[in-house]
Design a protein around this motif. Structure first.
Motif, short mmCIF file in Angstrom:
data_model
loop_
_atom_site.label_atom_id
_atom_site.label_comp_id
_atom_site.label_asym_id
_atom_site.label_seq_id
_atom_site.Cartn_x
_atom_site.Cartn_y
_atom_site.Cartn_z
N ILE A 220 31.01 -11.60 28.03
CA ILE A 220 32.32 -10.96 27.93
C ILE A 220 32.93 -10.93 29.33
CG2 ILE A 220 33.60 -8.90 27.25
CD1 ILE A 220 31.24 -8.14 25.47
N ARG A 221 34.13 -11.47 29.46
CA ARG A 221 34.84 -11.46 30.74
C ARG A 221 36.15 -10.69 30.55
NH1 ARG A 221 32.69 -15.46 34.17
NH2 ARG A 221 31.25 -16.88 33.09
N THR A 222 36.35 -9.67 31.38
CA THR A 222 37.56 -8.86 31.27
C THR A 222 38.53 -9.23 32.38
OG1 THR A 222 36.83 -7.03 32.69
CG2 THR A 222 36.10 -7.00 30.39
N THR A 223 39.78 -8.82 32.20
CA THR A 223 40.80 -9.11 33.21
C THR A 223 40.59 -8.27 34.46
OG1 THR A 223 42.23 -7.48 32.12
CG2 THR A 223 42.54 -9.79 31.52
N LYS A 224 39.72 -7.26 34.40
CA LYS A 224 39.39 -6.46 35.58
C LYS A 224 38.35 -7.13 36.46
CE LYS A 224 40.45 -2.00 33.44
NZ LYS A 224 39.93 -0.66 33.09
N GLY A 225 37.91 -8.31 36.03
CA GLY A 225 36.92 -9.04 36.80
C GLY A 225 35.50 -8.76 36.41
N GLU A 226 35.29 -8.04 35.31
CA GLU A 226 33.94 -7.74 34.84
C GLU A 226 33.38 -8.91 34.05
OE1 GLU A 226 35.03 -3.04 34.11
OE2 GLU A 226 35.52 -4.62 32.67
N VAL A 227 32.10 -9.19 34.27
CA VAL A 227 31.39 -10.22 33.53
C VAL A 227 30.16 -9.56 32.91
CG1 VAL A 227 30.25 -12.45 33.61
CG2 VAL A 227 32.19 -12.00 35.12
N ILE A 228 30.11 -9.55 31.58
CA ILE A 228 29.03 -8.87 30.85
C ILE A 228 28.18 -9.91 30.14
CG2 ILE A 228 28.49 -7.23 29.03
CD1 ILE A 228 31.92 -7.04 30.54
N LEU A 244 25.81 -1.64 25.21
CA LEU A 244 25.02 -2.88 25.23
C LEU A 244 23.56 -2.53 24.96
CD1 LEU A 244 26.55 -4.38 28.51
CD2 LEU A 244 27.43 -4.58 26.17
N ASN A 245 22.97 -3.20 23.97
CA ASN A 245 21.58 -2.98 23.61
C ASN A 245 20.75 -4.19 24.04
OD1 ASN A 245 22.24 -0.53 22.18
ND2 ASN A 245 23.07 -1.82 20.55
N GLY A 246 19.49 -3.93 24.40
CA GLY A 246 18.68 -5.03 24.93
C GLY A 246 19.06 -5.28 26.37
N ARG A 247 18.28 -6.10 27.06
CA ARG A 247 18.53 -6.34 28.48
C ARG A 247 19.92 -6.93 28.67
NH1 ARG A 247 16.58 -3.69 32.61
NH2 ARG A 247 16.96 -4.79 34.57
N SER A 248 20.76 -6.21 29.41
CA SER A 248 22.14 -6.62 29.60
C SER A 248 22.54 -6.41 31.05
CB SER A 248 23.08 -5.81 28.69
OG SER A 248 22.68 -5.90 27.34
N THR A 249 23.57 -7.11 31.48
CA THR A 249 24.08 -6.97 32.84
C THR A 249 25.60 -6.89 32.81
OG1 THR A 249 24.22 -9.36 33.24
CG2 THR A 249 22.14 -8.26 33.81
N ILE A 250 26.14 -6.11 33.74
CA ILE A 250 27.59 -6.02 33.95
C ILE A 250 27.83 -6.24 35.43
CG2 ILE A 250 29.64 -4.59 33.77
CD1 ILE A 250 28.21 -2.97 31.61
N LYS A 251 28.64 -7.23 35.75
CA LYS A 251 29.00 -7.48 37.14
C LYS A 251 30.51 -7.34 37.26
CE LYS A 251 25.10 -10.48 38.32
NZ LYS A 251 24.52 -9.51 39.26
N GLN A 255 31.28 -2.56 40.85
CA GLN A 255 29.88 -2.21 40.68
C GLN A 255 29.19 -3.14 39.69
OE1 GLN A 255 29.47 1.76 39.14
NE2 GLN A 255 31.04 1.49 37.58
N ASP A 256 27.90 -3.27 39.85
CA ASP A 256 27.05 -4.06 38.95
C ASP A 256 26.10 -3.10 38.23
OD1 ASP A 256 28.32 -6.25 39.99
OD2 ASP A 256 26.64 -6.86 41.27
N VAL A 257 25.88 -3.38 36.94
CA VAL A 257 24.98 -2.54 36.14
C VAL A 257 24.05 -3.46 35.35
CG1 VAL A 257 24.81 -0.73 34.40
CG2 VAL A 257 26.82 -0.83 35.89
N GLU A 258 22.78 -3.13 35.33
CA GLU A 258 21.84 -3.85 34.47
C GLU A 258 20.82 -2.87 33.91
OE1 GLU A 258 18.49 -6.08 36.60
OE2 GLU A 258 20.17 -6.29 38.01
N GLY A 259 20.38 -3.15 32.68
CA GLY A 259 19.43 -2.26 32.03
C GLY A 259 19.14 -2.72 30.61
N ASP A 260 18.17 -2.07 29.98
CA ASP A 260 17.82 -2.42 28.61
C ASP A 260 18.87 -1.92 27.63
OD1 ASP A 260 15.55 -3.54 29.63
OD2 ASP A 260 14.25 -1.84 29.15
#
Length: 643
Positions: A220-228, A244-251, A255-260
């Motif tokens: 998922i790519r948002t106009t705010k520059g987030e890539v999920i 988000l369920n399961g191992r996921s990342t948000i860049k 900020q960047d977020v990753e987790g199960d």
């Protein structure tokens, strides 16, 4: 050719045709109009405007009426055009072929190559270059099925493109509920909206609520520059809320977020993760790691549980623990379970079971195995309870009790007491120094000096250790007692000691019953490399000193009384020079020492009280016995009271 009026009247009597056309026209909208049931009013008529040929051959196609050539039907402003059509009233079905075009009031149209309606099954089938249009919406696909009962349209057979309200969905197949607006898409799904772009093997959502659920390796790519990146995620384009369920990342740029499992909202800047979570705040230069993490980038508030590590590179502070709460803006942090705060800027480390600290007020507390180390000032505290600021600290309570360490002089000084406190002066200047206080049951250990007392003050400015309340100090084989004792330290050895009131120096020599002794009102001892080299005594001085020969054999006993004494001692602990005022003295052979002159009044050894090593400072040992005759001649310092 145009069909005659009799044929038209005959066809108009076929009620199935009205039902068929109504259903067909209802298919073409993806708005709530699709769900509306059109009731036939009295006077409503169905017209066949044109057909080049209209016939029925019961032998070839039983119960089927065939219309060919420019076929056009009309009902209440809705029309269907095609090259040919089949009607079967008995089987309740209708088929249209070639250049099928349906129009409905409101600008709704359906184009396809073939159309089939099954009245009994309540299904409409459109095939071949299907295009459905209405204001703000369109669907292009190869095949389209519509269930008039469930109001669900399903497209398949090649790439389909759905456009609605400025949004585009491309997928191999999909279905849409015209009543509740639920939609499902399968096969290399690409969704493009003004706010985001999704690429996923499978997506489910609602065109009205803006909710999308992706399954499989999705981006998922948002106009705010987030890539999920996720394999199972739900995103609401209206609220920017995603789960988000399961191992996921948000860049993202911020900020960047990753987790199960992740809950994230780019509008509120709130992020929540569970299972091996890592949040990197690029703007504030902050990283949070833990099993369960909550973080708000706007407020700077974070809370985490399970193997937590918070690295604030802006404040140059690292916090670890089982559970940590941290707010970078308010400066407040709180940790529970194996907590450790490393302040690189202040060169300070604090560990404990439970810790709090506020970087704005510069105040911290600790409970349970608290260990405070100031690497810059080179001192440390340990205790079950600790309260500290940048300029002061106090430790007390618990078992085995608090301890202070001063390693600014090379060899570490260990101090134990019921309560230990510290106060800083001239902070943040080159002239900064600290005073450390010990209250009740004070026990001190350093390689060259050991001591016990009731109250102690250590000053880092002049490396002075002052002891009150029946102090006892040891250096090597020498014991010092008095009403108060001041000891000045070098980097690794004692440099000088002052004893005020009831001063008594006892030095053990070769045989157990022989001791060099000096008693006076005041005394000063100078040390070189940890060994005493000079002694000055004032007021009622009494000296017991043993003379030795070259092989250190005792040869004589010296008993002297004077008012002032200065004595120089060799590195071999032999008397080199003595100066004293008017004196009375007796020198006796070693075999003729008067028994009452072996020990001075007040003589008492406290070897069992002496701390043996740094681990022996925690035990409680009495500093006086029933035989102790010393009376304090100097007032005690004011006692600190701990609330």
């Amino acid at each position: 050719m145009t069909i005659n009026n009799k044929y038209i009247e005959a066809i108009c009597r076929h009620r199935i045709l009205i039902t068929i056309i109504l259903c067909l026209f209802g298919l073409c909208s993806t708005q709530p109009l699709l769900a509306q049931k059109v009731k036939e009013k009295k006077g409503d008529k169905f017209y066949i405007d044109h057909a080049d040929n209209l016939r029925q051959n019961q032998m070839e196609m039983p119960d089927v009426m065939i219309a060919k050539g420019g076929v056009r039907f009309r009902y209440k402003g809705m029309t269907l055009k095609c090259d040919s059509a089949y009607f079967n009233e008995k089987a309740n079905w209708f088929k249209a072929f070639s250049r099928v075009h349906i129009t409905r009031p409101g600008g709704v149209t359906l184009d396809c190559q073939r159309l089939h309606y099954d009245g009994f099954g309540q299904m409409v089938y459109a095939r071949g270059k299907v295009v459905v249009r209405e204001p703000g919406r369109s669907l292009r696909c190869d095949s389209l099925d519509y269930n008039t009962a469930s109001k669900i349209a399903n497209y398949f057979g090649g790439r389909g493109t759905l456009v609605y309200n400025g949004n585009t969905v491309i997928a191999d197949q999909g279905d849409y509920n015209t009543e509740n607006h639920d939609a499902n898409f399968f096969g290399d799904v690409i969704m493009t909206t003004p706010k985001y772009r999704i690429k996923s093997p499978e997506a489910h959502g609602n065109t009205e609520t803006g909710l999308v659920h992706v399954i499989g390796n999705s981006v998922i790519r948002t106009t705010k520059g987030e890539v999920i990146h996720t394999n199972d995620g739900t995103y609401n384009s209206r609220t920017d809320h995603m789960e988000l369920n399961g191992r996921s990342t948000i860049k993202s740029p911020k900020q960047d977020v990753e987790g199960d499992n992740i809950i994230y909202n780019s509008s509120t800047n709130e992020a929540e993760g569970h299972g091996n979570v890592k949040i990197v705040d690029k703007v504030n230069k902050r990283t949070i790691i833990g099993e369960h993490v909550f973080y708000n980038e706007k407020t700077g508030h974070s809370k985490a549980r399970g193997n937590v590590k918070i690295d604030d590179r802006k404040e140059q502070r690292i916090i670890t623990g089982d559970e940590v709460t941290y707010n970078a803006k308010s400066g407040y942090s709180e940790g529970h379970g194996n907590v450790k705060i490393v302040d690189k800027l202040k060169q300070r480390t604090v560990t404990g079971d439970d810790l709090t600290y506020n970087s704005n007020t510069h105040e911290g507390t600790g409970e349970g195995n608290v260990y405070y180390i100031d690497h810059k000032s080179k001192h440390a505290f340990y205790g079950d309870y600790l309260h500290y600021t940048d300029s002061a600290a106090i430790a007390f309570g618990g078992k085995p009790g608090p301890i202070a360490k001063d390693f600014s002089q090379g060899d570490t000084l260990f101090v134990h007491a019921d309560t230990i406190s510290m106060k800083g002066f001239r902070m943040n200047t080159p002239q900064m120094y600290r005073e450390i206080y010990g209250v009740n049951n004070v026990r001190i250990y350093r390689t060259d000096i050991q001591a016990v007392c009731g109250f102690m003050v250590a000053n880092t400015k002049d490396s002075c250790l002052t002891m009150y309340d029946y102090p006892i100090a040891w250096s090597g084989t020498r014991q010092l007692v008095g009403d108060s004792i001041k000891a000045y330290m070098n980097d690794s050895t004692i440099r000088q000691a002052f004893v005020h009131g009831n001063a008594l120096s006892i030095e053990k020599i070769s045989q157990d019953k022989y001791y060099n002794q000096i008693s006076s009102k005041k005394m000063r001892a100078d040390f070189v490399d940890g060994a005493i080299r000079r002694v000055d005594a004032w007021g009622n001085v009494v000296l017991v000193f043993y003379h030795t020969d070259k092989d250190s054999t005792l040869i004589g006993h010296n008993y002297t009384e004077t008012d002032t004494l200065r004595m120089f001692i060799s590195p071999m602990r032999k008397m080199q020079k003595v100066w004293m005022s008017k004196s009375n003295g007796v020198i006796s052979p070693i075999t003729q020492i008067p028994p009452d002159k072996l020990k001075l009044p007040g003589f008492e050894l406290f070897d069992d009280v002496r701390p043996k090593d740094k681990n022996d400072i925690f035990r409680v040992a009495a500093r006086k016995t029933s035989e102790t005759t010393r009376n304090s001649q100097v007032s005690l310092p004011p006692r600190q009271q701990i609330e």
